[in-house]
Design a protein around this motif. Structure first.
Motif, PDB file in Angstrom:
ATOM      1  N   ARG A   4      -5.441   0.883   3.605  1.00  0.00           N
ATOM      2  CA  ARG A   4      -4.084   0.347   3.438  1.00  0.00           C
ATOM      3  C   ARG A   4      -3.983  -1.115   3.861  1.00  0.00           C
ATOM      4  O   ARG A   4      -3.112  -1.845   3.393  1.00  0.00           O
ATOM      5  CB  ARG A   4      -3.082   1.192   4.228  1.00  0.00           C
TER       6      ARG A   4
ATOM      7  N   TYR B 209      -1.367   5.421  -6.650  1.00  0.00           N
ATOM      8  CA  TYR B 209      -2.401   4.394  -6.766  1.00  0.00           C
ATOM      9  C   TYR B 209      -2.634   3.675  -5.443  1.00  0.00           C
ATOM     10  O   TYR B 209      -2.932   2.485  -5.417  1.00  0.00           O
ATOM     11  CB  TYR B 209      -2.001   3.374  -7.844  1.00  0.00           C
TER      12      TYR B 209
ATOM     13  N   PRO C  40      -3.671  -2.485  -5.174  1.00  0.00           N
ATOM     14  CA  PRO C  40      -4.595  -3.170  -6.098  1.00  0.00           C
ATOM     15  C   PRO C  40      -3.915  -4.259  -6.926  1.00  0.00           C
ATOM     16  O   PRO C  40      -4.587  -5.176  -7.398  1.00  0.00           O
ATOM     17  CB  PRO C  40      -5.092  -2.029  -7.006  1.00  0.00           C
TER      18      PRO C  40
ATOM     19  N   ALA D  20       0.832  -1.198   0.000  1.00  0.00           N
ATOM     20  CA  ALA D  20       0.000   0.000   0.000  1.00  0.00           C
ATOM     21  C   ALA D  20       0.870   1.254   0.000  1.00  0.00           C
ATOM     22  O   ALA D  20       0.599   2.223  -0.715  1.00  0.00           O
ATOM     23  CB  ALA D  20      -0.933   0.000   1.210  1.00  0.00           C
TER      24      ALA D  20
ATOM     25  N   PRO E 171      -4.379   2.241  -2.083  1.00  0.00           N
ATOM     26  CA  PRO E 171      -5.745   1.766  -1.842  1.00  0.00           C
ATOM     27  C   PRO E 171      -6.474   2.653  -0.847  1.00  0.00           C
ATOM     28  O   PRO E 171      -5.848   3.379  -0.055  1.00  0.00           O
ATOM     29  CB  PRO E 171      -5.516   0.370  -1.261  1.00  0.00           C
TER      30      PRO E 171
ATOM     31  N   ASP F 207      -5.888  -3.394   2.943  1.00  0.00           N
ATOM     32  CA  ASP F 207      -6.246  -4.216   1.787  1.00  0.00           C
ATOM     33  C   ASP F 207      -5.054  -4.452   0.874  1.00  0.00           C
ATOM     34  O   ASP F 207      -5.081  -5.374   0.048  1.00  0.00           O
ATOM     35  CB  ASP F 207      -7.368  -3.546   0.982  1.00  0.00           C
TER      36      ASP F 207
END
Length: 856
Positions: A347, A342, A352, A334, A344, A349
């Protein structure tokens, strides 16, 4: 309790009573699939016969077999066998098959580990076959297989399947997913005339068919030189035959694939099946089990075919990551994604482009594969870092399903501009070019500032520790990666020197020997030097376990106790597979370091073989190499010589810093680990966990929720078991498609005996190979050639005595290659399946310039 059950009475939940094979046959029968009728003698019958069997100690397999072959069959069991057999018909031919409780499991099929007896006729013959099935639970191969899968002998039981024989015209096996490439829903069918045993046992080259979506993609005729047939009155015969053409029609192939789809749909997972076509043309399903070798699919919900690259492979960590280790990677990713703009929304998660499968982390490369910019840049990057993946990438861009869709470079350039601006790349490059001492000072200052950020105030609550851990993992990456422009400047000047001088890069590798400022090299040299200063006696005489006990008790000789403590104070945050936050550091478990010291002290060698002396010789060789390249440039012009000399001096000054970002990253991970252990202690006191280390088998979110109470001990137990099981996986793909395909498996296999890899460190050495899968406790005699899957800094103490290096993973700029060049060790990396194709004790020749390994 009934000792015999008809297939129609059995379902998948009866594993303990009927074993894996019978549970599957019962499940298939109840699902209405075409299974020949039969029944099973339950594990209760085996339990009665095996009463008193000792399942440990020397000669276990032979002793157990003898017991089961000689023990009397209880009257009630004998009567049950006779009655159940008679119910199938008058002296009907049957197959008598073993069905163990540790068999046909989702993680281990045990295919072929126990015995099967075909075309058994008559009740007493069936009783005898049952007895022999019981004994086959204890064949040497079955015992070894259970041990390799961590299954306790004492808990395994055996049921016996008795099933009406199919008078097979054609039979064989069918996988509902391709077991070689991993592609899901692609049926692979092997077929041969007669009974399927010829195919299952590998005694024949069968016909092979590959089917996808109802279309036969491939037909390959086998020689089919052997047929196994049933004999009247019982038993089978093996008949040599000559057969041209195919033994199945296209319609039969498609019918088989459709049957496979029904079976897979029923179980919700790919299946390994056995089938037969009888003399009337009727298709029968005689067995189904999970395919246990497929790598798990990556579930991300994104449409279309996706391409994933293994981050574990890139980092040289083939095993799984703990749940907390996965959480840490998501947070770090992240922070990395945020530098490009970019990041997320949450964080936790992760970025991407990150995905998880098989308890390992994967990077989604689909955009790069399908973009003009990615196709230009990524192969070059892979050639340096993971050479075996580069040709795989080249084949992927030819796949019409991965056609070019991103033609503009603007989004990439915009992200790179953001990245360069946020890490101040232009100013770092300028500093490296004009004021190199200041550039080195900056790299050191990043470490000092990191130490300050890692420190926690006291007192601090568990929740605050979690907050700090999340901030640290997500926020440290931007700081430590700001060193990389300095490193890239050094390597960029190296490439420029090659161009201006006309000397190929591969011929300039000596320039990179014994470079300064490499924390991993410095650590290795300090460890060797430590071995020359400590008292040798306990290390030469005592096992590592005793050395660890004495060290922890403060009972090593005084110099050893003091010096080892000082070494671990400086480098104790390191470890094997150190990128996983969930694994112990050397400071927690010093066994590896103490074992390395013991190995050093048991070696015989002169002062000229000491790593410090070899390192000094490497530095001399590097100075000579620089002079030769400068001389080559001078022949093309004086100004070229000046630029090349300037560039190579900067290269040697900054190349060693390549290892520094990871050194700082691992220090960060170790600090977070120490803090989370305190949180773990809190959860133990609260009755949530059994031990502090259990915290690493939870995610960051789960730990935060656990601060509110509850009991997570059962969940942790399940996670530990899953982690242990995944640790036994023998193969992890480098690249994986979202349909399960492993693209590397589609490539043509190398010629037998030819081990071709990537040239990593020049020089040729002939010596004895030592295959090492785990560096902990490994011993390498001076001059032996280290053959291993990959390396991280936890492996490098072994390099000090290695005569050469062969790795399955990596490229010219991977960790092992860089360290090998610094030590002047000939090295070849990216050698497919090297740890299986080379055996310990075998003499091999490693040509680090040509990228070849020759078996002598």
């Amino acid at each position: 309790m009934k000792t015999a059950l008809d297939f129609s009475e059995i379902d998948a939940g009866m594993l303990a009573e009927v074993g894996g094979k019978a549970a599957n046959l019962g499940e298939l029968t109840r699902a209405g699939l075409p299974v020949p009728p039969g029944w099973v003698l339950t594990t209760e019958a085996y339990r009665q016969v095996a009463e008193g069997l000792e399942t440990s100690g020397e000669g276990l397999a032979e002793r157990a077999r003898r017991h089961l072959l000689q023990a009397p069959v209880p009257d009630a069991v004998h009567e049950s066998i006779v009655k159940s057999y008679a119910a199938l018909g008058n002296d009907v031919p049957v197959a008598v098959r073993s069905s163990a409780t540790a068999e046909d499991l989702p993680f281990a099929s045990f295919a072929g580990q126990q015995d099967t007896f075909l075309n058994v006729v008559g009740s007493e013959a069936v009783v005898d076959a049952v007895r022999r099935c019981w004994a086959s639970l204890w064949t040497d191969r079955a015992v070894a297989y259970r041990e390799s899968n961590g299954i306790d002998h004492a808990v395994v039981r055996l049921a016996v399947v008795v099933q009406v024989m199919v008078d097979a015209q054609v039979a064989g096996v069918m996988f509902t997913a391709n077991p070689v490439t991993g592609r899901r829903h692609e049926a692979v069918i092997d077929a041969n005339p007669g009974l399927g045993e010829a195919v299952v046992s590998g005694a024949v080259n069968p016909d092979r068919f590959i089917v996808f979506g109802g279309e036969i993609l491939e037909r390959q005729a086998g020689d089919k030189r052997l047929t196994i047939r049933s004999l009247p009155g019982g038993g089978t015969e093996r008949v040599e035959t000559t057969s041209e053409g195919f033994c199945l029609t296209d319609d039969q192939v498609r019918d088989l694939a459709a049957l496979g789809t029904r079976v897979e749909d029923h179980y919700g997972a790919p299946q390994d099946t056995e089938w037969a076509v009888d003399q009337d043309g009727t298709l029968w399903l005689t067995q189904a089990r999970p395919i246990t070798t497929l790598y798990p699919l990556l579930e991300n919900g994104r449409p279309g075919l996706r391409v994933y690259f293994s981050l574990n492979v890139a980092q040289g960590v083939m095993g799984p990551l703990t749940p907390m280790g996965l959480s840490a990677f998501r947070l770090i990713s992240a922070g990395a994604a945020g530098l490009f703009g970019y990041g997320p929304a949450n964080r936790l998660d992760g970025a991407p482009f990150m995905a998880e499968s098989g308890q390992r982390m994967w990077i989604d490369l689909t955009t790069a594969v399908r973009s003009r910019f990615g196709r230009a840049v990524l192969p070059r990057m892979l050639t340096l870092g993971e050479a075996r993946t580069a040709p795989v990438f080249g084949r992927l861009v030819e796949d019409p399903r991965l056609s070019l869709t991103h033609t503009s470079r603007r989004p990439v350039l915009r992200g790179l501009r953001r990245f360069a601006r946020r890490i101040h790349a232009p100013s770092r490059v300028l500093l490296a070019l004009t004021r190199p001492p200041k550039a080195l000072e900056y790299a050191a200052r990043v470490g000092a500032e990191l130490d300050q950020r890692l420190a926690l105030p006291d007192p601090v609550t568990p929740a605050q520790r979690l907050d700090h851990a999340e901030r640290t993992l997500a926020g440290t990456f931007p700081a430590i990666v700001s060193i990389m422009p300095i490193v890239i400047t050094g390597y960029g000047l190296f490439a420029l020197a090659a161009k201006l001088s006309g000397v190929p890069v591969n011929d300039m590798q000596d320039v990179l020997r014994s470079v300064p400022h490499n924390p991993t090299t410095e650590m290795d040299l300090e460890l060797w030097d430590l071995a020359t200063r400590i008292e040798p006696d306990p290390f030469r005489k005592e096992p590592v376990s005793e050395l660890v006990r004495r060290y922890r008790a403060g009972q090593l000789p005084p110099v050893a106790q003091r010096e080892i403590t000082a070494f671990l104070d400086k480098y104790g945050h390191r470890g094997v597979a150190e990128i996983d936050l969930g694994l112990p550091r050397w400071s927690e478990d010093p066994a590896h370091i103490l074992g390395v010291l013991a190995n050093y002290l048991r070696m015989d060698g002169g002062a000229d073989l000491a790593p410090s002396a070899l390192f000094a010789k490497g530095a001399d060789a590097a100075r000579s190499a620089v002079a030769q390249v400068v001389a080559a440039a001078r022949r093309k012009g004086r100004w070229r010589a000046a630029v090349v000399g300037f560039g190579l001096r900067r290269t040697r000054m900054f190349a060693g810093l390549r290892e520094l970002p990871k050194f700082y990253a691992v220090k960060t991970i170790a600090a977070v680990r120490r803090s989370l252990l305190v949180v773990g202690d809190h959860l133990v006191d609260a009755g949530v966990l059994d031990s502090a280390a259990d915290v690493f088998f939870l995610s960051m979110q789960e730990v935060r929720s656990a601060l509110g109470g509850g009991d997570l001990r059962e969940l942790v137990g399940e996670r530990r078991a899953a982690y242990a099981q995944e640790s036994r996986r023998r193969h992890v793909p480098r690249v994986l498609l979202s349909d399960g395909t492993e693209p590397e498996a589609l490539a043509t296999a190398p010629t037998d005996g030819a081990l071709i890899g990537t040239a990593a460190s020049a020089g040729t050495v002939t010596g004895v190979a030592r295959v090492v899968l785990d560096p902990i406790g490994a011993h390498l005699e001076p001059g032996e050639i280290l053959v291993c899957p990959s390396t991280d800094p936890g492996w490098t103490p072994l390099f000090l005595t290695a005569g050469g290096l062969v790795m399955e993973m990596g490229g010219a700029m991977s960790h092992g290659a860089v360290v090998a060049r610094e030590y002047g060790i000939p090295a070849v990396v990216g050698v497919p399946d090297a740890t299986h194709r080379v055996t310990t004790g075998q003499e091999i020749e490693v040509n680090g310039a040509a990228g070849t390994v020759t078996l002598l």
